[in-house]
Design a protein around this motif. Sequence first.
Motif, short mmCIF file in Angstrom:
data_model
loop_
_atom_site.label_atom_id
_atom_site.label_comp_id
_atom_site.label_asym_id
_atom_site.label_seq_id
_atom_site.Cartn_x
_atom_site.Cartn_y
_atom_site.Cartn_z
N UNK A 67 0.43 -1.39 0.04
CA UNK A 67 -0.21 0.37 -0.45
C UNK A 67 0.63 1.48 0.18
N UNK A 68 2.68 0.80 0.12
CA UNK A 68 3.00 2.04 0.38
C UNK A 68 3.29 2.91 -0.60
N UNK A 69 2.73 1.62 -1.99
CA UNK A 69 3.42 3.13 -3.54
C UNK A 69 2.12 4.14 -3.70
N UNK A 70 0.81 3.64 -3.03
CA UNK A 70 -0.75 4.16 -3.23
C UNK A 70 -0.74 5.77 -2.22
N UNK A 71 -0.40 5.19 -0.90
CA UNK A 71 -0.70 6.13 -0.19
C UNK A 71 0.02 6.82 0.42
N UNK A 72 2.14 6.36 0.64
CA UNK A 72 3.39 6.63 0.77
C UNK A 72 3.30 6.12 2.04
N UNK A 73 4.54 6.06 2.46
CA UNK A 73 5.02 5.76 3.59
C UNK A 73 4.46 6.29 5.11
N UNK A 74 4.44 7.51 5.25
CA UNK A 74 3.75 8.04 5.98
C UNK A 74 2.67 7.73 6.55
N UNK A 75 1.65 7.70 5.53
CA UNK A 75 0.10 7.07 5.78
C UNK A 75 -0.42 6.76 6.98
N UNK A 112 3.90 -1.20 11.68
CA UNK A 112 3.50 -1.39 13.28
C UNK A 112 3.37 -2.70 13.78
N UNK A 113 1.73 -3.14 12.92
CA UNK A 113 1.22 -4.09 13.93
C UNK A 113 2.02 -5.64 13.28
N UNK A 114 2.41 -5.45 11.88
CA UNK A 114 3.05 -6.64 11.63
C UNK A 114 4.59 -6.87 12.63
N UNK A 115 5.43 -5.54 13.03
CA UNK A 115 6.39 -6.08 13.55
C UNK A 115 6.00 -6.19 14.49
N UNK A 116 5.37 -5.79 15.37
CA UNK A 116 4.91 -6.54 17.01
C UNK A 116 4.41 -8.07 16.97
N UNK A 117 4.24 -8.32 15.48
CA UNK A 117 3.28 -9.31 15.95
C UNK A 117 4.39 -10.37 15.25
N UNK A 118 5.46 -10.72 14.22
CA UNK A 118 6.42 -11.15 14.01
C UNK A 118 6.70 -11.20 15.17
N UNK A 119 7.77 -9.97 16.13
CA UNK A 119 8.23 -10.10 17.73
C UNK A 119 7.39 -10.39 18.40
#
Length: 490
Positions: free
Chosen positions: A231-239, A247-254
């Motif tokens: 989705x970053x290409x459509x909405x941008x990295x800061x969206x 953030x959810x992905x990083x938390x779940x992988x941790x």
Amino acid sequence: MTSIQMSRTQGVPADTRDRRLGLVLAVCCVGQFMNVLDASVVNVALPVIARELHFGHNLQWVNSAYTIAVCGFLLLGGRLADVFGQRRVFLIGAALFTLASTVGGAAGAPLTLVAARAFQGLGAAVMTPATLTVLATTFTEPKARAKAFGLWSAVSGAAGAIGVLAGGVITEWFSWRWILLVNVPIGLVLLAGIRWVVPEFRGRDGKRSLDVPGAAAVTLGLMATVYGIAESHEYGWGSVRVVGALTAGAALLALFLVIQAKFARHPLVPLDVFRHRSMSAANLVAFFGIAALFSTFFFFTLILQQVHGYSPLRTGLSYLPLSAGLALGGWGISSVVPRIGARPILLGGLTSACLGLLWLSRADEHAHYLTDLLGPILLLGFGMGTVLNVTTNAATADLPPHQAGLASGLLNTTRQLGSALGLVTLTTLSASLTDTGKAGLTGEAARHALSLGYDRALTGAAAFTAAGLLAALAVPARRPPKPFEARSSR
């Protein structure tokens, strides 16, 4: 030869045994060919699909749905083969892939096609590690294993390039629907082959329970991460959408790592597997190598069509030398791997690929195929063909058979993440130059801007291969076996 292999072949004539092993290899290669082909075959047909099914700005989900499902479920798919049996899981994956292809080919609405692509990805995530598990448990002698993985890797690499050719031919001569429906007869033949040829094998943990919390955490974590990237290409990295997903992905992988280390009785990924230096280094090499290769598929297609005005069919035909290089590199190097080890081959292959990409990045809108494009794609194809072969071998060679599915799931997850991360990184890198509409450019000026942007992306792909070179230095060096060692291993 292991006790498993001896029990399968004891009392069986050599020619019958070799023929059966050849059939097993053929079935695994057909399964992998289907998986990789569908990751690239759709690209050329996307404009036609958009017009016929009236897609809006969500067209990227035709590919993203497939990638997210594959990334999310690959680790679980590899573990399923170890726990429930390689043939059973292979059958389930092939059946799901074939059924999803049927639904996708008949789709009359965008949502139906996207859902079918997601289920195709799920089938591929189950089937791909199963093919490697079958090879790892069937071909246990070093030379036979190297040849088997060599052909499997050659098929994997060539299928990506052949997918572009097939997509162009089918889209221009028939209908985009057949890029999916062609999987149905192939899938039916594959199901019969799995049923009658592939031996069943279940690891020592076959009777153990599956790590459900760990599986849920890693599956959802990987899906959230790849969703954010897509989705970053459509909405941008800061969206909010992208930042929230990452953030959810990083938390779940941790959380997954904590579960594996502290709580799982039978972990989905025993963390001590990363103590195998060869496997860990091979995964790093695979990440950077695939990031470069599959990004090049995307950008080279755009160069040919948008900068040089090639038709879908001519674009597909232009990929034939790349396919040939991938196949020759993967298959031709297989007999050398047992003698000199993985590291020198990886270094040579990545150097060849890096030089090819740097050469290709110098081509502008006035480049000619024979003088400016053919040479670099041959260098890239041959180099990456050897890398695909050797990383597969290195990632599984030192592990016991009951961890073959785990290793193959890790390797293929690494590859999928590499393709997703590599493409979005290089797309962002080139976007400022390739967004000609916002700049108000047309005609020759637009072609020049596109060429500069795509050349920047190819330079980035070369940087990925350079990072792979550094990772390859960590692969253990192996000396050729001495004569008495070779005799004792027979």
